[in-house]
Design an enzyme around this catalytic site. Sequence first.
Site, short mmCIF file in Angstrom:
data_model
loop_
_atom_site.label_atom_id
_atom_site.label_comp_id
_atom_site.label_asym_id
_atom_site.label_seq_id
_atom_site.Cartn_x
_atom_site.Cartn_y
_atom_site.Cartn_z
N LYS A 147 0.81 -1.23 0.00
CA LYS A 147 0.00 0.00 0.00
C LYS A 147 0.84 1.29 0.00
O LYS A 147 0.39 2.32 -0.46
CB LYS A 147 -0.93 0.02 1.21
CG LYS A 147 -2.07 -0.95 1.11
CD LYS A 147 -3.03 -0.79 2.28
CE LYS A 147 -4.02 -1.92 2.29
NZ LYS A 147 -5.03 -1.79 3.34
N ASP A 154 -9.97 2.71 2.42
CA ASP A 154 -10.07 1.87 3.62
C ASP A 154 -10.79 2.58 4.77
O ASP A 154 -11.80 2.11 5.27
CB ASP A 154 -8.68 1.45 4.11
CG ASP A 154 -8.07 0.34 3.28
OD1 ASP A 154 -8.82 -0.47 2.73
OD2 ASP A 154 -6.84 0.29 3.19
#
Length: 277
Positions: free
Chosen positions: A67, A103
């Site tokens: 990420k 997220d």
Amino acid sequence: MSFTFGLIGYPIKHSLSPWIHEQFLNRTNQEGTYTIFEINPKDSFADELDKLRQRNLDGFNVTVPYKEEIIAYLDEVDAYAQKIGAVNTVLCKDGKWIGYNTDGLGYVRALEGKYPAITADKEKKILVLGAGGAAKGIYHALIESGYEHITVANRTLDKAIALTNQQEASKATTIEKAVEAITTFDIIIQTSSVGMKPNTNDVIIEFRELKQEVIVSDIVYQPLMTKMLQQASTLGANIHFGHTMLLYQAQYAYEIWTGIEPNMDELDEALQQVLEG
Ligand code: ATR
């Protein structure tokens, strides 16, 4: 047209994302595929991304451990993902790769969808447990969503201090201090992996009492009913399961890729059934 989506990460063979995105494609009457591209950390990340580029995907998700690393390979990163320093969704458009992070915002969407009345009041006092990568995403999404009182409690206090640095709406503390003040919190969010299979007897915090009408939320979803949530439920708390974060970060990514918002009716229950086998 037929969409082509995918996921990069490691290990991801058992990811639920293909199942979730297939539901979205069906629900929005779109053709498409969502493929797992596992990238072994032993291989060259740059080379693997070159291969991915040649596939001309419409978009892909990025999960652990890439990420942060993905950012160097993107043409653009939206301001919010830049602030967090992590990208979980890439839109491939006109030959460019554009990074987003859904997220934390997905998490807040899930929480607000489940408990609209309680979360409408942005002055509710929130306790975030943990200060790792997941906490960072959720914390910034809470700030972005307008919550005014956020306490981050972590075993290592310095990490909580670093996370809340220079944000007026928040403060840092230890787990012990959070326990002492536990009845002051309206929403408690567990963001670490404590309690996840196979360590299902572990809890990051022991609850002996809780405020009335409190929401206790755990991002762990294997099992759905963690020991912490069991304790909270016994004390009469409203509980919030971790798999909804997975669903709503995916919904938000799907919107970025297609511009269409999938209907979420009964998807929560359907994913619960998948998880419970
Ligand atoms: P992620 O990126 O998935 O959030 P992480 O960066 O490893 O994972 O962060 C894990 C978080 O869980 C940290 O806040 C960690 O606390 P420390 O900063 O003190 O390490 C917390 N954590 C992990 N195991 C824990 C445990 N047994 N008790 C308390 N906190 C724990």
